[in-house]
Scaffold this motif. Structure first.
Motif, short mmCIF file in Angstrom:
data_model
loop_
_atom_site.label_atom_id
_atom_site.label_comp_id
_atom_site.label_asym_id
_atom_site.label_seq_id
_atom_site.Cartn_x
_atom_site.Cartn_y
_atom_site.Cartn_z
N LEU A 85 12.24 2.43 -0.08
CA LEU A 85 10.77 2.63 -0.24
C LEU A 85 9.81 1.36 -0.18
O LEU A 85 8.75 1.49 0.52
N ARG A 86 10.47 -0.23 -0.42
CA ARG A 86 9.76 -0.80 -0.16
C ARG A 86 9.79 -1.21 1.47
O ARG A 86 8.35 -2.09 1.35
N ASP A 87 10.53 -1.05 2.16
CA ASP A 87 10.01 -1.20 3.34
C ASP A 87 8.77 -0.14 4.02
O ASP A 87 8.02 -0.42 4.43
N LEU A 88 8.99 0.89 3.01
CA LEU A 88 7.25 1.69 3.48
C LEU A 88 6.54 1.36 2.55
O LEU A 88 5.48 1.26 3.52
N LYS A 89 6.34 0.80 2.04
CA LYS A 89 5.14 -0.09 1.57
C LYS A 89 4.78 -0.99 1.91
O LYS A 89 3.47 -0.90 2.14
N VAL A 90 5.99 -1.77 2.42
CA VAL A 90 5.36 -2.70 3.92
C VAL A 90 4.14 -2.20 5.10
O VAL A 90 2.81 -2.81 4.91
N SER A 91 4.99 -1.36 5.25
CA SER A 91 4.17 0.26 5.95
C SER A 91 3.41 -0.04 6.18
O SER A 91 2.34 -0.42 7.12
N ILE A 92 2.68 0.64 5.17
CA ILE A 92 2.15 1.15 4.54
C ILE A 92 0.35 -0.17 4.55
O ILE A 92 -0.77 0.24 5.11
N ILE A 93 1.02 -1.13 3.97
CA ILE A 93 0.46 -2.36 4.26
C ILE A 93 0.06 -3.28 5.20
O ILE A 93 -1.18 -3.12 5.83
N ASP A 94 0.64 -3.24 6.15
CA ASP A 94 0.17 -2.88 7.98
C ASP A 94 -0.77 -2.27 8.32
O ASP A 94 -1.76 -2.87 8.52
N GLU A 95 -0.72 -1.13 7.69
CA GLU A 95 -1.34 0.39 8.59
C GLU A 95 -3.22 -0.31 7.57
O GLU A 95 -3.60 -0.77 9.47
N ILE A 96 -2.88 -0.86 6.45
CA ILE A 96 -4.52 -1.14 6.20
C ILE A 96 -4.98 -2.15 6.53
O ILE A 96 -5.93 -2.78 6.57
N GLU A 97 -3.76 -2.96 6.44
CA GLU A 97 -5.16 -4.52 6.75
C GLU A 97 -4.96 -4.30 8.66
O GLU A 97 -6.15 -5.18 8.97
N HIS A 98 -4.42 -3.79 9.32
CA HIS A 98 -5.11 -3.55 10.31
C HIS A 98 -6.08 -3.05 10.93
O HIS A 98 -7.71 -3.35 11.78
N LEU A 99 -6.55 -1.60 10.19
CA LEU A 99 -7.69 -0.95 10.00
C LEU A 99 -8.90 -2.68 9.20
O LEU A 99 -10.40 -2.77 9.46
N VAL A 100 -8.99 -3.50 8.48
CA VAL A 100 -9.40 -4.47 7.21
C VAL A 100 -9.71 -5.71 8.76
O VAL A 100 -10.65 -5.68 9.34
N LYS A 101 -9.20 -5.57 9.48
CA LYS A 101 -8.91 -6.47 11.05
C LYS A 101 -10.43 -6.17 12.26
O LYS A 101 -11.02 -7.06 12.18
N GLU A 102 -10.04 -4.87 12.24
CA GLU A 102 -11.30 -4.04 13.13
C GLU A 102 -12.60 -4.45 12.20
O GLU A 102 -14.04 -4.11 12.77
N LEU A 103 -12.95 -4.23 10.55
CA LEU A 103 -13.95 -3.76 10.03
C LEU A 103 -14.57 -5.22 10.20
O LEU A 103 -15.47 -5.20 10.13
N LYS A 104 -13.63 -6.90 10.14
CA LYS A 104 -14.21 -7.52 10.52
C LYS A 104 -14.70 -7.82 11.17
O LYS A 104 -16.04 -8.24 11.62
#
Length: 1714
Positions: free
Chosen positions: A1077-1096
């Protein structure tokens, strides 16, 4: 020493009392022997020392000795209450108990037959009229003596284990008490109907732990107080423990065993091993009773006395001294104390009268120049004695016990004051003995002539006990040997300096340097494991000791002893048999010669040699026999004495010149062996020589001293035949440890394992010089100014070699560190040069500068470094951390379990469960297989015996019925054929009848019994009983635990291990789910960070005013990634290094910018994961987002500064609108992915937004579900933990009870195996008995046939029937027949003989009344000689048969006795097995009760509690039962099922009763029909035959087969008799011819006889005519004539006898018709 005469052989014992006795003084005292102290008066002490009793005067220190009468040792001494007598119980085979008078020491009474091997203890009653003794193993006999009458009053076996003491009651002399190993027994002398009996009641410990009882006392009211091993007191009443006494706070009465209890003047005195004597209030002790369940009662002593530090009291003896009671106490640590127990103001302090070694003496040596002796023992003391004045001079104690000792020779220390002592920790100490009066300034201070001991030097050459010390003959080298298999050499100077050591194949037993007569100086090293090694003396300065002290190039010779004793014994056995054979042959030839001289003809046929037993095979022991001692004979040759199997000889050995072979593989045999008498089980342990007179001393294992006179220098068989033997030390524990003659051979000193030291006079009384005193050595000059030598007190200190190795290791480490520092300096110099080059490179123009990659010469170097670094860094398993996972949208969280690795202990226990019982079962199976093999062997032997007997019987039949030619007449063959056809017909009819009978039997067998139960019903009942359940409370007294439910330590350990493994597995699985479950959370955070990079990247093109705030990115909490704490990279290490630099300034170079540039260039830059833990699993981007935004902004600013065109403005405007839209969309997407927003934009990224939102929602849902699952699991884990606690508590209880259970279980297995073996033996005995019965029946049949043959040969009306019957039945006296007759009477197996034999016996008895004497060797007149010879032959056959029958009956009787004894044994074993099984069941029930006493926590919910009281929750649940819901539902359902089943069973019962009535009616009708048919059949038979006839008998009896067979045999016998008659007639003619020839010879002899008679008559006439007075002067010398006359008369008688025989033969010849 008296001289040996040439006729003296064997052992010569010295007289016990002699003015010139060898013994001078005894320095030892067996302080560890129980009750070894008796006071005869105020200053006379009586104790046992080895093989004698010593009477010592405490004032004058003089001693008197009383030797054991049997030389077997002394078991105990006991003083008479009046002190006028004392009893000495001896040891040995059938030992004596002697009562001596005091003080004359004369034997007063000798009591015999009290025990088998040794007396252990004895006690007089208060009046002194009776004496009670108890023996040792094997009989443990308790005997009550009327010692003055030398009679046994009563006796009984005291116990089956060791008995320590026996005491009479002080108040009631009919009461006794014995105690010993794990028991105490109370005895009464009771008058019964059969006389005075000794009745014993065994004390039962009950709940109290079983203890050895060493001390006890009986109180006036019959109660008994005893001590225990743990120091408490037990009060016994009626054979049971009434109360256990202890001190306040449950402290024991003594810290250790209570060895003695004394009732003195109304006070109870206890003597403890802890050195305390305590006095207790008798009234409190007598009235004590338990006050609680513990059975303990706290009592405080009135007074107590601490005798001293390190005092261990064993026994006290009381004596009156000047009207006051004084006690003398025995201290097992080697002392005798004088005590005052008045406990008043005038009480004297304890006084130590004398001290001794405690335990066995390990080593002893004497001074080379004076009468001083040094000894050491494991009591950690070294003592110096003056054996000329019989005093102890000094004593010194160390931290460890001494194991070896030697006095330095004169060449080493001319003053004779140096002693070397080896200790059990490997330390060797050099001590010096000196006279303190000769020190400057101390002459006036010294008031007594006592020596002092000074430690001169201490060194540690070995890591184990030092076993041997030896000085080289020149005094240059000192050698030490140890159990660590090394021999160390030292230069024997003023200070002992190490030379080196060598390794030997085994633990060192002894060292001996070659004597001065040898050319070379060599050392003989004797090892315990059968090795002998010889090395030359090493040169001190030629050994390289820089790195190690081990000497590797020293020439070494090995001798590995190979046993030859078996071969010697075999050769002796062969020689003995040859000698016996020659003696038999010589005796036979001598007998033949004598018979020939008598004129008798002898058959010269050689006698058959009796079968000899096979020679024993050669035996070589698997483990080599230990070498005990040895000495040099000539260079390269030596003598050895060995123990074990090879004892009994002195072996002469020689070192071989083959040095290349491995010592372990050598098999060296001695070239000579001298047998030593009576040493097979009593090996030689010490050998010493007397230099002045040719004598050799042997110290034996049984404590005896042997003296061999040596007329020659060389040893041989003849020189070691004559010897004296003196038993001085204890026969059991007194193995002689040392024998030393004094420097002038005047005295001999021995020490033994019993702690005794004896001195003897060697010289004879006339050779004894004037008394000389020992001279104490003078001190060294400057001794008083020297500092005390440094001692080695730590037993774990390094030895010399280890110190050297440590120094060498430190030297190597130092050199390595210096090399490292040198390399570091070189690296620093290279770094300086490199930084200088970098600075020069920076100063160059850019196009000329070298890139950083060009500095790397080989990339593989850095890769290899990284790989090695990764290998060195070890990460812990992530499942061992506590990981906490947090929800994204809520405050929920879930954490992992802390897991510890499963220990190997439980896995091993799980694998090895039941291993102990498996081993026992395997042993039992192996024993069973062995018994089966033995049974097979017995069966085979029995089969062989049967075959032999069968052959013997066949041979007997052949002898009895010789083969003749069978008649071939046709009528005989026709008769046989007719009989054969008749027999076949009869057999067919019988087979038909038997078949029909078998069918009827089978039918009747199938008929059910009256108590028959239907198998189906029985199976259903059994199933119901098994499955119905038994709900008895386990605490009930009638509850019986099934065998398969027995609980033991192994099962409980397995259960606990399985439970812990299951808990670990479940927790591990749950941890894996949480980590996933912790690994699943890490993957979700990675996806959100990728979107933030696009926004920047989009915001980089917009104005600051148009930029929307960025959403927050979910972060990983530190507790979600705890393993990051243990990860490091180059930046972290650099920061740590900089922090260290701040704390401790370093060189300027490492802080320079160039150096940091160098680090940045060659050390990889940290990744995003290393900088921020939130980016652990994010994809690494090649371009930094921050730097890309800044670049784009700079480009925008540069664009704004230029003036754009309209087209560019339009493009910028459109781009701006697009970016605004994208910004809004992305922010919306992010918010939707991080919130529960349901409105989705159906733009190009709508599907992705929906996907991310669903991931977040699913993640939180999964977390909540997993959290709920974990909560349930927490409850389960808590229950499991509670169960683990319960299992651990149960395991602790089971471990406490395991020992007793194992004993019971092992005893059961042993009894089962013994029972199986006994049953197998019983079966074999039964089979043998049946065989013997068959053989006896066969022999009786043979005997009947013989009598029948005899009757047939007599015929009818034979006038010589009576005579021939007497000849046939003539009895020959035989002891065996009488014995067999008695055995037959005992067995009741006599059977009646046949009618003929009984008739013959009757005739013989009738004729026995007549006083007739007949000669059975002569055939009567008119009697058929053939019949007479046949009778003699039949008589011989009868005797052979009766002899064989007697032997068979004797064997059968022996077998029956063995069978009965074995059956009794089997019953005893079965009884013991049943008793042990009952004990095991009781023990299991008690164990179950102990387990049930544990409190078990059972968590319940409120709805699970149904035992409400008035609708409320009860406060006490002690009377409630806990059921599982399934069990409760099953019980409720079972009630309904039982009701339905009851109804069904009633219906079934009604149907069964109706069927039963119908069957009974049918049976009656059938019986009526059967009776009708029987009556009809009988009526028809009466009409046809006139009587009732058995048709089966008629059909079977068609012909008399035996009669027809007898007729055919008669025909054959007639033909055989005809042939025999013809042969006998021919034989008669031949014998008549021989008779004629013999008659002629006899006639010639008669004529000669007649002539001899005439000559005799003439000679007698002449002799009578001579005057009577002739030859009067020769009357004294006429013995020759008398002998000659007697010879002639005897010859005349023989001739007269021969004449009578010839006359009888002539008469017989005349009667036969010659």
């Amino acid at each position: 020493m008296p001289k040996v005469s040439q006729k003296t052989k064997g052992r010569v014992k010295y007289p016990r009392k002699n003015k010139n006795s060898l013994r001078r003084y005894s320095f030892g005292y067996e302080s560890t022997r129980p009750v070894n102290l008796q006071m005869m008066d105020s200053h006379k002490l009586l104790y046992i020392a080895g093989n004698q009793v010593v009477i010592q005067d405490l004032k004058t220190k003089s001693q008197r000795y009383l030797r054991s009468s049997s030389s077997g040792g002394i078991g105990f001494i006991a003083a008479h209450p009046a002190k006028q007598y004392f009893a000495v119980g001896e040891k040995g085979k059938k030992p004596n108990l002697i009562v001596y008078k005091y003080p004359s020491l004369r034997p007063y009474r000798i009591l015999r037959g009290g025990t088998e091997k040794a007396y252990v203890f004895g006690d007089f009653n208060r009046a002194g009229t009776l004496l009670a003794t108890v023996g040792s193993s094997p009989d443990y006999m308790l005997t009550i003596w009327d010692w003055k009458q030398e009679e046994i009053v009563l006796r009984s076996k005291a116990f089956a284990q060791d008995v320590y003491k026996v005491r009479f009651s002080a108040e009631n002399e009919e009461h006794l008490t014995t105690s010993g190993s794990g028991h105490i027994k109370f005895w009464k002398m009771a008058l019964t109907l059969t006389g005075l009996k000794l009745q014993g009641a065994l004390g039962r410990f009950g709940k109290t732990a079983v203890s050895d009882i060493l001390g006890f006392v009986e109180l006036p009211d019959g109660k008994v107080v005893s001590g225990t091993e743990w120091g408490n007191l037990l009060l016994w009443e009626g054979g049971l423990i009434k109360v256990e006494l202890c001190r306040e706070g449950h402290q024991p009465c003594h810290h250790g065993p209570v060895n003695q209890l004394v009732l003195e003047e109304g006070e109870l005195i206890t003597v403890g091993k802890d050195g305390f004597i305590r006095v207790w209030n008798f009234e409190i002790i007598d009235g004590a009773d338990s006050v609680d369940e513990t059975g303990l009662l706290e009592v405080e002593p009135m007074n107590e006395l601490c005798v001293g530090k390190n005092v261990s009291l064993n026994f006290m003896s009381k004596v009156q001294d000047q009207g006051q009671t004084v006690w003398y106490a025995q201290d097992t640590n080697g002392a005798i104390w004088k005590l005052d127990l008045t406990f008043s103001n005038m009480t004297h302090d304890p006084e130590c009268l004398c001290t001794f070694h405690s335990g066995r003496i390990e080593a002893m040596s004497v001074s080379p120049i004076t009468y001083l002796m040094a000894t050491t023992a494991l009591d950690r003391s070294v003592r110096i004695y003056d054996f000329s004045s019989n005093i102890e001079l000094s004593e010194i104690k160390f931290k460890q016990g001494g194991t070896a000792l030697t006095w330095a020779p004169y060449v080493v220390n001319p003053t004779g004051g140096l002693v070397a002592v080896g200790f059990e920790d490997g330390v060797v100490r050099i001590i010096e003995v000196y006279d303190p009066k000769q020190l400057p300034g101390r002459a006036e201070q010294a008031s007594t002539e006592r020596a002092e001991i000074n430690l001169k030097q201490a060194f540690k050459p070995h890591s184990a006990a030092v076993t041997a010390l030896a000085y080289e003959r020149n005094g240059d080298v000192f050698a030490t040997g140890s159990k660590d298999k090394t021999v160390f050499f030292f230069a024997a100077k003023d200070e002992y300096k190490p030379i080196g050591f060598i390794c030997v194949p085994g633990p060192v037993q002894a060292l001996q340097w070659s004597p001065p007569s040898h050319v070379k100086s060599t050392l003989l090293i004797l090892c315990e494991n059968g090795f002998a090694v010889q090395v030359p003396a090493p040169l001190p300065r030629k050994q390289d000791t820089v790195s190690t002290y081990q000497i590797k190039n020293l020439p070494t010779q090995y001798f590995h002893f190979y046993s030859i004793k078996s071969r010697i014994k075999l050769e002796e056995e062969i020689a003995l048999r040859e000698k016996k054979k020659k003696e038999r042959e010589r005796a036979r030839l001598q007998w033949i010669k004598e018979q020939k001289e008598m004129g008798l003809e002898i058959d010269q046929e050689p006698e058959e040699e009796p079968e000899e037993e096979p020679l024993p095979p050669l035996y070589i022991p698997e483990e080599p026999s230990p070498i005990l001692c040895g000495f040099y004979s000539t260079p390269g040759k030596f003598w050895l004495s060995l123990g074990g199997y090879d004892s009994g000889f002195l072996y002469h050995c020689e070192f071989s010149h083959d040095h290349e072979e491995d010592p372990e593989n050598r098999k060296d045999e001695p070239f000579e062996a001298i047998p030593i008498k009576d040493t097979d089980n009593n090996p030689i342990h010490q050998i010493s020589f007397c230099a002045s007179s040719p004598m050799m001393f042997f110290g034996m294992q049984d404590g005896s001293l042997r003296v061999y006179p040596l007329p020659k220098k060389d040893l041989s068989v003849n020189t070691l035949k004559e010897y004296w033997c003196l038993n001085v030390h204890d026969n059991d524990d007194g193995q002689i440890q040392g024998i030393c003659p004094s420097y002038d051979d005047r005295f001999l000193i021995t020490c033994g394992g019993d702690g005794n030291i004896f001195t003897f006079n060697i010289l004879s009384p006339e050779d004894v010089p004037q008394e000389q005193k020992a001279e104490i050595p003078s001190p060294r000059s400057g001794l008083e100014k020297e500092k005390a030598a440094e001692d080695i007190e730590d037993p774990d200190a390094y030895n010399i070699e280890e110190v050297q190795q440590k120094k060498e290791s430190e030297r190597i480490m130092k050199e390595a560190e210096e090399k490292k520092n040198k390399k570091r300096e070189e690296i620093i110099a290279l770094r300086r040069d490199f930084v200088f080059l970098l600075q020069k490179n920076q100063e160059l123009p850019k196009h000329m500068q070298l890139r950083r990659e060009e500095y790397e010469m080989d990339r593989r170097i850095f890769e290899e470094l990284d790989r090695q670094k990764a290998q060195r860094i070890q990460f812990r398993d992530s499942l061992e951390f506590i990981v906490v996972v947090h929800a994204i949208q809520s405050s929920h969280q879930i954490s992992t379990y802390r897991l510890l690795p499963v220990t190997e202990k439980y896995s091993q226990d799980k694998e090895q469960v039941g291993s102990k019982w498996k081993v026992l079962k395997d042993k039992w199976r192996a024993l069973k297989r062995a018994e089966e093999a033995k049974e097979t062997e017995i069966t085979t032997e029995t089969r062989d015996i049967r075959s032999d007997i069968k052959v013997f019987m066949d041979e007997a039949e052949e002898l009895k019925m010789p083969d003749v030619q069978k008649p071939t007449a046709p009528y005989i063959e026709m008769k046989r054929e007719k009989i054969r056809r008749t027999v076949e017909k009869s057999d067919k009819i019988k087979a038909k009848i038997m078949k029909r009978k078998a069918q009827w039997d089978e039918l009747y067998k199938s008929k059910p019994r009256n108590d028959y139960n239907n198998p189906k019903d029985a199976e259903e009942i059994k199933e119901e009983r098994e499955n119905m359940g038994c709900y008895k409370l386990k605490t009930a007294s009638d509850y019986k635990l099934p065998e398969h439910e027995y609980v033991n330590t192994e099962k409980k350990t397995k259960q606990l291990a399985s439970l812990k493994v299951l808990i670990h597995r479940k927790k591990a699985n749950m941890n894996k789910e949480i980590v996933s479950l912790r690994d699943l959370k890490v993957s979700i955070i990675d996806e959100i960070e990728h979107l933030v990079k696009e926004l920047k990247s989009i915001q980089a093109t917009l104005d600051l005013s148009e930029r929307l705030p960025l959403p927050l990115i979910p972060q990983l909490h530190p507790d979600e990634v705890p393993e990051k704490k243990f990860e490091c990279n180059s930046d972290i290490l650099q920061r740590f290094k900089e922090e260290q630099a701040k704390a401790k300034p370093r060189e300027q170079l490492e802080g320079s910018a160039s150096f940091r540039a160098f680090r940045r260039g060659f050390i990889p830059a940290p990744s995003a994961e290393e900088i921020d833990p939130t980016a652990q699993a994010a994809d690494t981007q090649p371009v930094n987002p921050a730097s890309s935004v800044d670049t784009e902004q700079q480009q925008v600013f540069e664009t704004e500064k230029a003036e754009p065109t309209e087209m560019e403005l339009e493009i910028l405007k459109r781009e701006k609108i697009k970016n605004l839209y994208l910004q809004e969309t992305l922010i919306k997407k992010i918010y939707m992915s991080s919130s529960t927003h349901n409105t989705l934009s159906y733009s190009w990224f709508g599907s992705r937004v929906l996907q991310i939102n669903m991931l977040v929602i699913n993640f939180d849902a999964e977390l909540r579900l997993l959290r709920h699952k974990k909560l349930k699991m927490d409850v389960q884990m808590k229950n499991a933990d509670l169960r683990c606690i319960t299992c651990c508590e149960e395991l602790l209880i089971l471990k406490k009870l395991e020992k007793h259970e194992n004993l019971l279980q092992e005893r059961i297995y042993t009894l089962i195996s013994e029972q199986e073996a006994t049953q197998q033996e019983l079966k074999s005995y039964l089979a043998e008995m049946e065989d013997k019965k068959c053989e006896i029946l066969k022999l009786r049949e043979c005997k009947k046939a013989l009598y029948a043959n005899f009757q047939a040969s007599l015929g009818e009306d034979n006038e010589f029937a009576h005579f021939l019957t007497k000849v046939l039945k003539k009895k020959i006296e035989c002891v065996e027949e009488k014995e067999v007759g008695r055995e037959e009477d005992e067995e009741d197996e006599n059977e009646e003989e046949d009618d003929e034999e009984s008739d013959l016996r009757t005739d013989e008895e009738n004729s026995g009344s007549e006083d007739e004497v007949f000669d059975d060797s002569v055939c009567p007149d008119d009697c058929d000689e053939a019949l007479f010879l046949n009778t003699l032959q039949l008589r011989q056959q009868r005797l052979d048969i009766e002899k064989a029958l007697a032997e068979e009956k004797k064997i059968a009787a022996d077998l029956r006795k063995k069978y009965i004894a074995l059956a009794e044994k089997e019953k005893e074993v079965e009884t013991s097995l049943d008793t042990t099984k009952r004990d095991l069941e009781i023990f299991q029930w008690e164990k179950l009760q102990r387990l049930n006493e544990l409190y078990v926590a059972v968590p319940l919910k409120l709805h699970q509690v149904q035992c409400l009281v008035d609708g409320e929750m009860p406060s006490d649940f002690s009377q409630a039962l806990v059921f599982t819901s399934q069990s409760l539902e099953y019980l409720q359902k079972r009630v309904v099922d039982l009701r339905n089943e009851k109804i069904m069973q009633r219906e079934h019962y009604k149907k069964a009763r109706e069927k039963h009535r119908q069957l009974v009616q049918d049976k009656k009708e059938m019986e009526t029909e059967i009776r009708r048919l029987e009556e009809k059949c009988n009526h028809l038979m009466m009409e046809k035959f006139g009587r009732l006839v058995d048709f089966e008998a008629v059909q079977a009896h068609s012909v008399n087969i035996p009669m027809e067979d007898m007729k055919v045999k008669i025909m054959e016998k007639e033909y055989e008799h005809y042939l025999d008659l013809k042969k006998w007639e021919e034989r008669i003619l031949e014998l008549q011819q021989q008779l004629m020839k013999v008659t002629k010879e006899n006639t010639t002899k008669l004529l000669q006889l007649d002539e001899f008679c005439r000559e005799k008559h003439q000679l007698e006439t002449k002799l009578d005519s001579l005057p009577n007075d002739l030859g009067a002067e020769f009357q004294g010398t006429q013995t020759t004539d008398v002998k000659e006359r007697g010879r002639l008369e005897s010859r005349l008688l023989r001739m007269a006898h021969d004449i009578a025989l010839l006359k009888e033969e002539i008469n017989l010849g005349r009667k036969s018709g010659f």
